[in-house]
Design an enzyme around this catalytic site. Sequence first.
Site, PDB file in Angstrom:
ATOM      1  N   ARG A   1       0.883  -1.170   0.000  1.00  0.00           N
ATOM      2  CA  ARG A   1       0.000   0.000   0.000  1.00  0.00           C
ATOM      3  C   ARG A   1       0.918   1.218   0.000  1.00  0.00           C
ATOM      4  NH1 ARG A   1      -5.306   1.443   3.525  1.00  0.00           N
ATOM      5  NH2 ARG A   1      -6.128   0.092   1.901  1.00  0.00           N
TER       6      ARG A   1
ATOM      7  N   HIS B   1      -7.372   0.924  -6.441  1.00  0.00           N
ATOM      8  CA  HIS B   1      -7.606   0.097  -5.245  1.00  0.00           C
ATOM      9  C   HIS B   1      -8.322  -1.187  -5.688  1.00  0.00           C
ATOM     10  CE1 HIS B   1      -7.901  -1.059  -1.212  1.00  0.00           C
ATOM     11  NE2 HIS B   1      -8.775  -0.202  -0.732  1.00  0.00           N
TER      12      HIS B   1
ATOM     13  N   GLN C   1     -10.239  -3.750  -3.225  1.00  0.00           N
ATOM     14  CA  GLN C   1     -11.547  -3.313  -2.738  1.00  0.00           C
ATOM     15  C   GLN C   1     -12.638  -3.675  -3.747  1.00  0.00           C
ATOM     16  OE1 GLN C   1     -12.243  -1.646   0.349  1.00  0.00           O
ATOM     17  NE2 GLN C   1     -14.282  -2.332  -0.248  1.00  0.00           N
TER      18      GLN C   1
ATOM     19  N   ASP D   1     -17.018   7.643  -1.872  1.00  0.00           N
ATOM     20  CA  ASP D   1     -15.802   7.506  -1.064  1.00  0.00           C
ATOM     21  C   ASP D   1     -15.553   8.874  -0.422  1.00  0.00           C
ATOM     22  OD1 ASP D   1     -13.402   6.577   0.006  1.00  0.00           O
ATOM     23  OD2 ASP D   1     -12.314   6.567  -1.893  1.00  0.00           O
TER      24      ASP D   1
ATOM     25  N   CYS E   1     -16.211   2.048   0.538  1.00  0.00           N
ATOM     26  CA  CYS E   1     -15.090   1.177   0.924  1.00  0.00           C
ATOM     27  C   CYS E   1     -14.707   1.322   2.392  1.00  0.00           C
ATOM     28  CB  CYS E   1     -13.890   1.450   0.026  1.00  0.00           C
ATOM     29  SG  CYS E   1     -13.207   3.111   0.173  1.00  0.00           S
TER      30      CYS E   1
ATOM     31  N   ARG F   1     -13.671  -8.271   2.070  1.00  0.00           N
ATOM     32  CA  ARG F   1     -12.244  -8.103   1.797  1.00  0.00           C
ATOM     33  C   ARG F   1     -11.498  -9.393   2.157  1.00  0.00           C
ATOM     34  NH1 ARG F   1      -9.994  -3.037   1.492  1.00  0.00           N
ATOM     35  NH2 ARG F   1      -8.170  -4.238   0.848  1.00  0.00           N
TER      36      ARG F   1
END
Length: 302
Positions: free
Chosen positions: A102, A129, A132, A217, A257, A285
């Site tokens: 990440r 991402h 996700q 988001d 998310c 996830r």
Amino acid sequence: MNPRHFISLLDFSGDELRSLINRAIVLKINRDPNYQPLKGQVLAMIFEKSSTRTRISFESGMSHFGGNAIFLSPRDTQLGRGEPLQDSARVISSMVDCIMLRTDKHETVTTFAEHSSVPVINGLTDLLHPCQLLADMQTYFEHRGDIQGKTVTWIGDGNNMCHSYIHAAMRLGFRLNIACPPAYQPLPSIVDAAGESVGFFDTPVAAAQNSDLVVTDVWASMGQEEEQKQREVAFKDYQVNAEVMAAANNDALFMHCLPAHRGEEVSAEVIDGSQSVIFDEAENRLHAQKALLEFLLCKKPR
Ligand code: CP
Ligand code: NVA
């Protein structure tokens, strides 16, 4: 042989993604503690940014499968003292079976992948991402069946999540309606490659018409904290609230998310309401990434 990486959803075909999503659903339903396909295998996880879901899901997933995960941060490795990425990738990949990163810059993950002898997984960059999206798509499939031919609405920032939604639309065959403030649109290079899969709207209500899934988001992503005030002004008309959900289909789902800011990008009424599936999405996830790890690392076909 070069290992398979998962840097972007576009690294996988639509069939491969569908098979991963369906496998994640099976792994979730049939949790078998004796199934340990990654016994003795090690995942290195490098986090330049904070995480709750990504770290715990990868760590638990490796543990369920009989393997181990090592948490690494630039603060306490030589990465933080300027050891070249190329050297770090060669060294770390000589000792582990998979690497998840990440990072701030997307190029950090792509450089790592170029020099890694084991699969590299993108656990979020400033650009994408993809992990996700595996969880989001699993969640949609579980609640409503295949997403092919459906309409999804993205509201808010044209950020890493929005870019990965564009990739998902391309690979899984849904239409993505996007409503972002003019200065916060997704990157033209990503949009242009998507062709007819995406369409742009001036308001959240217009974008949500006939939608089967509404997604948003945070207004300021990690690393953009100092822009928070300026973004609150730019995004004030881009909240997912009851009016936006009313414009979507009656059975539309809401996803985020997480972490979320109630009262900013989404009203509390929507995120805590009956159309919201955020906690299934978060749990998935774990299951989706177990399917991904199995796909990338299992020597034996299942
Ligand atoms: N959604 C997500 O990636 O959460 P974390 O930042 O907690 O990992
Ligand atoms: N766009 C957000 C996603 C967090 C999971 C960020 O990059 O901070």
